[in-house]
Design an enzyme around this catalytic site. Structure first.
Site, mmCIF file in Angstrom:
data_model
loop_
_atom_site.group_PDB
_atom_site.id
_atom_site.type_symbol
_atom_site.label_atom_id
_atom_site.label_comp_id
_atom_site.label_asym_id
_atom_site.label_seq_id
_atom_site.Cartn_x
_atom_site.Cartn_y
_atom_site.Cartn_z
ATOM 1 N N CYS A 12 -14.527 89.373 195.875
ATOM 2 C CA CYS A 12 -13.174 89.723 196.332
ATOM 3 C C CYS A 12 -12.272 90.193 195.196
ATOM 4 C CB CYS A 12 -12.536 88.527 197.034
ATOM 5 S SG CYS A 12 -12.109 87.201 195.909
ATOM 6 N N LYS A 29 -54.567 64.239 181.761
ATOM 7 C CA LYS A 29 -54.498 64.813 180.415
ATOM 8 C C LYS A 29 -53.022 64.780 180.041
ATOM 9 C CE LYS A 29 -56.161 68.757 177.706
ATOM 10 N NZ LYS A 29 -55.034 68.840 176.812
ATOM 11 N N CYS A 81 -13.927 87.790 190.567
ATOM 12 C CA CYS A 81 -14.979 87.407 191.516
ATOM 13 C C CYS A 81 -15.700 88.666 192.016
ATOM 14 C CB CYS A 81 -14.329 86.659 192.679
ATOM 15 S SG CYS A 81 -15.417 86.443 194.091
ATOM 16 N N GLU A 118 -53.287 59.465 173.084
ATOM 17 C CA GLU A 118 -52.247 60.492 173.086
ATOM 18 C C GLU A 118 -50.891 59.810 173.005
ATOM 19 O OE1 GLU A 118 -53.440 63.509 173.110
ATOM 20 O OE2 GLU A 118 -51.899 64.881 173.851
ATOM 21 N N LYS A 131 -57.435 72.418 183.868
ATOM 22 C CA LYS A 131 -56.065 72.809 183.562
ATOM 23 C C LYS A 131 -55.305 73.164 184.837
ATOM 24 C CE LYS A 131 -54.998 72.911 179.271
ATOM 25 N NZ LYS A 131 -54.565 73.811 178.486
ATOM 26 N N LYS A 167 -64.774 63.442 182.259
ATOM 27 C CA LYS A 167 -65.708 63.000 181.215
ATOM 28 C C LYS A 167 -66.994 62.467 181.834
ATOM 29 C CE LYS A 167 -61.802 61.540 178.440
ATOM 30 N NZ LYS A 167 -61.078 60.471 177.768
ATOM 31 N N ASP A 170 -53.703 80.055 175.679
ATOM 32 C CA ASP A 170 -55.052 79.965 176.259
ATOM 33 C C ASP A 170 -55.626 81.354 176.495
ATOM 34 O OD1 ASP A 170 -55.077 77.248 176.236
ATOM 35 O OD2 ASP A 170 -54.514 77.004 178.342
ATOM 36 N N ASP A 227 -49.697 65.204 178.001
ATOM 37 C CA ASP A 227 -49.257 66.254 177.088
ATOM 38 C C ASP A 227 -48.448 65.641 175.951
ATOM 39 O OD1 ASP A 227 -49.234 68.805 176.272
ATOM 40 O OD2 ASP A 227 -47.787 69.539 177.748
ATOM 41 N N TYR A 280 -57.487 56.891 175.068
ATOM 42 C CA TYR A 280 -58.485 57.506 175.942
ATOM 43 C C TYR A 280 -59.907 57.473 175.401
ATOM 44 C CZ TYR A 280 -57.329 61.531 172.933
ATOM 45 O OH TYR A 280 -57.099 62.354 171.874
ATOM 46 N N CYS A 324 -11.741 83.941 199.972
ATOM 47 C CA CYS A 324 -12.796 84.846 199.486
ATOM 48 C C CYS A 324 -13.901 84.956 200.545
ATOM 49 C CB CYS A 324 -13.358 84.298 198.174
ATOM 50 S SG CYS A 324 -14.817 85.181 197.618
ATOM 51 N N GLU A 365 -59.256 61.352 184.027
ATOM 52 C CA GLU A 365 -58.033 60.740 183.490
ATOM 53 C C GLU A 365 -56.969 61.812 183.411
ATOM 54 O OE1 GLU A 365 -58.809 59.227 179.535
ATOM 55 O OE2 GLU A 365 -60.727 58.469 180.262
ATOM 56 N N ARG A 385 -54.286 64.321 164.395
ATOM 57 C CA ARG A 385 -55.560 65.021 164.448
ATOM 58 C C ARG A 385 -55.698 66.037 163.310
ATOM 59 N NH1 ARG A 385 -57.317 68.663 169.530
ATOM 60 N NH2 ARG A 385 -55.461 69.796 168.892
ATOM 61 N N LEU A 408 -60.963 70.207 173.563
ATOM 62 C CA LEU A 408 -61.676 70.274 174.847
ATOM 63 C C LEU A 408 -61.735 71.702 175.357
ATOM 64 C CD1 LEU A 408 -60.035 67.293 176.772
ATOM 65 C CD2 LEU A 408 -62.393 67.410 175.984
ATOM 66 N N CYS A 421 -13.893 81.142 191.849
ATOM 67 C CA CYS A 421 -13.061 82.217 192.370
ATOM 68 C C CYS A 421 -11.729 81.587 192.778
ATOM 69 C CB CYS A 421 -13.739 82.851 193.593
ATOM 70 S SG CYS A 421 -12.647 83.976 194.484
HETATM 71 S S1 IVH Z 1 -60.482 63.046 175.622
HETATM 72 C C1 IVH Z 1 -63.371 65.124 172.794
HETATM 73 N N1 IVH Z 1 -58.642 62.241 177.263
HETATM 74 O O1 IVH Z 1 -56.198 66.665 174.966
HETATM 75 C C2 IVH Z 1 -61.939 65.080 172.844
HETATM 76 N N2 IVH Z 1 -58.021 63.836 175.632
HETATM 77 O O2 IVH Z 1 -57.237 69.372 174.573
HETATM 78 C C3 IVH Z 1 -61.544 63.833 173.471
HETATM 79 N N3 IVH Z 1 -55.668 64.464 175.707
HETATM 80 O O3 IVH Z 1 -57.258 66.311 171.641
HETATM 81 C C4 IVH Z 1 -60.380 64.046 174.239
HETATM 82 N N4 IVH Z 1 -55.099 63.179 177.381
HETATM 83 O O4 IVH Z 1 -55.125 65.077 172.384
HETATM 84 C C5 IVH Z 1 -58.915 63.044 176.235
HETATM 85 N N5 IVH Z 1 -57.122 61.386 178.805
HETATM 86 C C6 IVH Z 1 -57.399 62.183 177.753
HETATM 87 C C7 IVH Z 1 -56.417 62.987 177.151
HETATM 88 C C8 IVH Z 1 -56.774 63.815 176.091
HETATM 89 C C9 IVH Z 1 -54.675 64.052 176.497
HETATM 90 C C10 IVH Z 1 -55.541 65.474 174.627
HETATM 91 C C11 IVH Z 1 -56.148 65.018 173.335
HETATM 92 C C12 IVH Z 1 -57.179 66.059 172.996
HETATM 93 C C13 IVH Z 1 -56.667 67.229 173.769
HETATM 94 C C14 IVH Z 1 -57.745 68.216 174.028
#
Ligand code: IVH
Length: 720
Positions: free
Chosen positions: A430, A125, A427, A182, A333, A309, A47, A127, A244, A450, A123, A146, A93, A445
């Protein structure tokens, strides 16, 4: 926007060099991450590179380029799978790292839309990796990664093997449509899978075969598992999905808000992102993000942030897209929990059981908002398995409150002259020989006397989780050991008769000036310490048991044992089988207690503690019959409650005999929905279940009869 900056030529040349370097680096990291599932740097470092590039491109518009990674997503699809063109680009995003950035995002949208107020959805996010699923007449016909946003890889066969991805939808879905979600690997599944790989590697090592690589984190494990050539392998992996977004949809009229779309999609059996919530403005959305930051580890999957959103799909369309990011959504984040730094040295300390514990001394680095200088390394086997060496650049992870861990070395940055680390032969405290215990792979030990073991055992005895003797900390113990005033826990009670002697020790006593000379005598500090020692005598059996420092005996099992056996003698004299029968104790703890009790020195310690008057029995209260008025009922709790935490409420319901589940089904007696309840509430509504709120919950716990009455009331369920 202007396409020229006012910078001088030399500035622009310097900026161009940096921009080119950043672009090349980012593309390389994209490839490592998206195509090879083998990142070299943490998300936060990525990032930072990305941010720097974007800032330079904004400051020097003449350097902008359509192929800059800031304008494209991820990496182009690899060669193993067929290519799928996305009908609608899959986006990425933008990020907000704090409240100001989130508010600034809302302000930009407000300026564009020329209005101030609208609803948001937040929501987790998740991973994992983004997947687009196409359903035709209710059947899954295509699944694609993607890729670079325009084209991804065809992973249909692989996705069909994931239980959470419906192959056939229910209800009346549109004739043909695409959803996005995801794919992720829950944390428990990830740990279990890596443990299996480690076990397999042990076999391979014994047979001299090449070892498999462990996955670095659940996201790489999910990506690696989805992109298996053999879809049969994907099917064995513990994967799940959170949907999502609705991508495109033909010949049907979807709802006009994102929130309703999630509900609509779940009607067809699609598992939408858990714990989504709707908010009436940016302040409420920000508050939700901040709450999530506090409980980022609360979900069974790894989250790297929160997605905020704009709810209204009409407003989403008005806001549109800039570059590769929609203006209608942003990722909040979390502060990073992973960072890389240099491991300067591997050092060891001696634990209370005599274990020689290696740890890493790091070049200081901030992880998850905290400065980290040390990280644990468990034992030699672990160091070898991860192949960690002094001088390595390593990835550090800090999850929740736990001690930072060294995840892995970055082999590309290993110094050429690096050597495998060796466990010290003696050790450090000691100088007695160290020996490896095959059972737990730890080194110990070999000297029972000790000084480091004595120090740690006393610290443990006096600690809060054990006898809680305030004023007897690391420093005081070291001093008393040095002066030969104590050697083991029973000696602590001998200090009660040594008030005057203790007073003469400069760092314990009180300075007085007498006959023109400074002297030390017993004062308030000593009296407080002695009072704390005296009070610890009646701390109780389970804390005493913890304080003895028997391996594997901790607060929870000690109190189970204390409740069951009632006295220290009874516990120490019980055969292993009897101890192991106690629910929550088990054979490992039982064996450890028996082994401890076989040692004559330990019995002499126990006798001296008993002679000093330390309480080693519990008075048993008469067993009252326990009332379980909610027997046979099953509840689900969702959302946030302000009077108590969800686990507290769940424990109280269980104590009243109720079952508490995590998913809503027709067998659920009622759903308790707190603030920001999301998909579970929608599901309960769909099933026509009774939905109760926080006030009902509090009342029910005070008086279960209220709850029983509520459940049999005639009023239509779900109205609150
Ligand atoms: S909405 C316009 N909602 O995060 C893009 N993305 O960094 C729509 N991701 O590509 C994404 N959880 O793979 C959305 N609740 C969530 C998500 C989510 C994980 C991921 C997704 C996206 C990436 C963007």
């Amino acid at each position: 926007m202007s396409t020229q900056s006012s910078a001088s030529d030399s500035e622009i040349i310097a900026a161009r060099d940096r921009v080119e370097l950043l672009r090349a680096e980012i593309l390389r990291h994209n490839h490592l991450y998206h195509t090879l599932d083998a990142p070299e740097i943490s998300d936060a470092e990525y990032d930072a590179l990305f941010h720097e590039l974007r800032r330079l491109e904004t400051d020097y518009p003449e350097l902008a380029s359509a192929d800059s990674p800031t304008q494209t997503v991820g990496a182009a699809p690899g060669r193993t799978f067929a290519v799928v063109e996305h009908r609608q680009r899959m986006l990425s995003l933008g990020n907000a790292f704090n409240g100001e950035e989130l508010i600034a995002w809302q302000q930009r949208a407000a300026d564009l839309l020329d209005r101030e107020q609208w609803t948001y959805v937040t929501e987790p996010k998740i991973d994992g990796l983004a997947i687009a699923l196409v359903y035709e007449r209710g059947r899954l016909v295509q699944a694609a990664t993607r890729g670079d946003g325009r084209a991804g890889e065809d992973v249909t066969a692989n996705l069909r093997g994931i239980d959470a991805v419906p192959n056939q939808l229910s209800g009346s879905p549109p004739p043909i449509f695409e959803v996005r979600g995801e794919v992720f690997m829950p944390k428990a599944g990830f740990d279990a899978m890596n443990a299996q790989i480690a076990e397999e590697n042990q076999r391979r090592r014994d047979e001299g075969r090449a070892e498999l690589t462990l996955y670095a984190n659940p996201r790489n494990a999910a990506a690696g598992s989805v992109r298996q050539k053999d879809a049969g392998v994907t099917a064995t992996r513990p994967l799940s999905i959170g949907i999502y977004q609705l991508g495109w949809c033909d010949d049907a009229v979807p709802p006009d808000s994102h929130w309703e779309t999630l509900g609509w999609l779940s009607e067809f059996g699609l598992p939408t992102t858990p714990e989504a919530a709707r908010h009436d403005g940016i302040d409420a959305a920000l508050a939700a993000c901040e709450r999530w930051t506090q409980r980022r580890d609360s979900q069974p999957f790894e989250m790297d942030g929160v997605v905020v959103k704009v709810d209204d799909l009409g407003l989403q369309a008005d806001l549109g897209i800039v570059g590769r990011e929609p203006r209608w959504a942003i990722a909040w984040k979390f502060p990073p929990q992973e960072a890389s730094t240099v491991l300067e040295r591997i050092l060891v300390n001696v634990g209370r059981t005599g274990s020689i514990n290696p740890y890493a001394r790091l070049r200081p680095v901030r992880v998850g908002g905290v400065q980290v200088t040390n990280a644990t390394l468990h034992n030699l086997d672990d160091i070898r398995r991860k192949d960690i060496r002094e001088g390595d650049t390593v990835v550090i992870r800090r999850a929740g409150e736990v001690i930072p861990q060294v995840v892995r070395p970055v082999l590309e940055r290993r110094p050429e002259d690096s050597l495998e680390w060796e466990m010290p032969k003696v050790c450090p405290a000691c100088e007695a020989a160290t020996v490896r215990n095959a059972e737990d792979a730890m080194h110990y030990c070999s000297n029972r006397a000790c000084p480091a073991i004595m120090q740690r055992s006393l610290e443990h005895f006096a600690s809060r989780g054990a006898m809680d003797i305030r004023g007897l900390g690391e420093r005081q113990i070291a001093l008393l050991l040095q002066l030969n005033l104590i050697r083991d826990p029973a000696d602590v009670y001998g200090l009660l008769d040594k008030r005057e002697e203790l007073g003469t020790i400069p760092s314990l006593g009180q300075k007085v000036r007498r006959d023109g000379e400074d002297r030390y005598e017993a004062g308030k500090r000593i009296d407080n310490l002695l009072a704390a020692i005296e009070a610890s005598k009646s701390r109780g059996l389970s804390y005493l048991l913890v304080g003895l420092g028997i391996r594997h005996v901790g607060g929870e099992n000690a109190s189970l044992l204390a409740d069951e056996f009632g006295s220290l003698d009874a516990i120490l004299l019980a055969p292993a089988e009897t101890l192991a029968e106690v629910d929550g104790v088990g054979p490992v703890i039982a064996e450890s207690i028996v082994e401890w009790a076989l040692d004559g020195d330990n019995w002499s310690l126990v006798h001296r503690l008993q002679a000093a008057g330390v309480e080693d029995e519990i008075e048993r209260a008469e067993h009252e019959p326990v009332e379980t008025p909610l027997e046979g009922l099953r509840f689900v709790l969702t959302g946030r409650f302000s009077a108590m935490t969800r686990p507290e409420a769940e424990a109280q319901l269980k104590a009243l005999g109720a079952g508490v589940g995590s998913s809503v089904s027709k067998n659920t007696s009622a759903l308790f929905a707190g603030e920001a309840a999301g998909s579970k509430r929608r599901k309960a509504e769909t099933l026509g279940l009774r939905i109760l709120d926080e006030d009902d919950l509090v009342e029910s716990l005070n008086d279960p009869a209220v709850l029983l009455a509520r459940l049999t009331e005639e009023e239509p369920p779900g109205v609150d």
